[in-house]
Design a protein around this motif. Sequence first.
Motif, PDB file in Angstrom:
ATOM      1  N   TRP A  93       0.896  -1.256  -0.099  1.00 34.59           N
ATOM      2  CA  TRP A  93       0.074  -0.042  -0.038  1.00 34.59           C
ATOM      3  C   TRP A  93       0.845   1.261   0.104  1.00 34.59           C
TER       4      TRP A  93
ATOM      5  N   GLU B   6       3.860   1.467  -1.316  1.00 34.75           N
ATOM      6  CA  GLU B   6       4.513   1.942  -2.459  1.00 34.75           C
ATOM      7  C   GLU B   6       3.563   2.362  -3.373  1.00 34.75           C
ATOM      8  N   ALA B   7       2.279   1.731  -3.453  1.00 32.74           N
ATOM      9  CA  ALA B   7       1.293   2.304  -4.342  1.00 32.74           C
ATOM     10  C   ALA B   7       0.796   3.783  -4.007  1.00 32.74           C
TER      11      ALA B   7
ATOM     12  N   THR C 255       3.222   6.523  -5.569  1.00 37.89           N
ATOM     13  CA  THR C 255       3.282   6.495  -6.890  1.00 37.89           C
ATOM     14  C   THR C 255       2.065   7.453  -7.738  1.00 37.89           C
TER      15      THR C 255
ATOM     16  N   ALA D  58      -1.567   5.607  -8.007  1.00 37.12           N
ATOM     17  CA  ALA D  58      -2.066   4.820  -6.760  1.00 37.12           C
ATOM     18  C   ALA D  58      -3.696   4.998  -6.912  1.00 37.12           C
ATOM     19  N   SER D  59      -4.385   3.833  -6.701  1.00 36.32           N
ATOM     20  CA  SER D  59      -5.736   3.789  -6.560  1.00 36.32           C
ATOM     21  C   SER D  59      -6.355   3.337  -5.278  1.00 36.32           C
ATOM     22  N   ARG D  60      -5.594   2.792  -4.437  1.00 34.11           N
ATOM     23  CA  ARG D  60      -5.876   2.508  -3.205  1.00 34.11           C
ATOM     24  C   ARG D  60      -6.333   3.729  -2.173  1.00 34.11           C
TER      25      ARG D  60
END
Length: 109
Positions: free
Chosen positions: A98, A100-101, A104, A107-109
């Motif tokens: 999470w 890392e995402a 960036t 990211a979608s979370r």
Amino acid sequence: MPAAVLHCSCPDAETAARIARALVDERLAACVQALPGVTSTYRWQGEVQVDAETLLLVKTSYARIEALKSRIAELHPYELPELLVLEVIDGAPDYLAWLEAATTATASR
């Protein structure tokens, strides 16, 4: 996936909140925790100082460290802000993914 926690002390909660929001909005940090009520004792310009501060714990990926440090330096009111990078050597795999995402651009979370 290397991760890091950056320590940064701020003069007050308002400054800490402003910096935290900018770092997360700009995807330089996945999460920033503000710890109020920190008392810092340090030597500055030949004198011992004691100040109340708010400590930021900034969670990020190593890929974002240099941009993160530069941005904090731009936003911070101190002449020499505390920017200490601590390496994360282990963590929950889902949390690290999470992190890392979240640092960036896609990211979608």
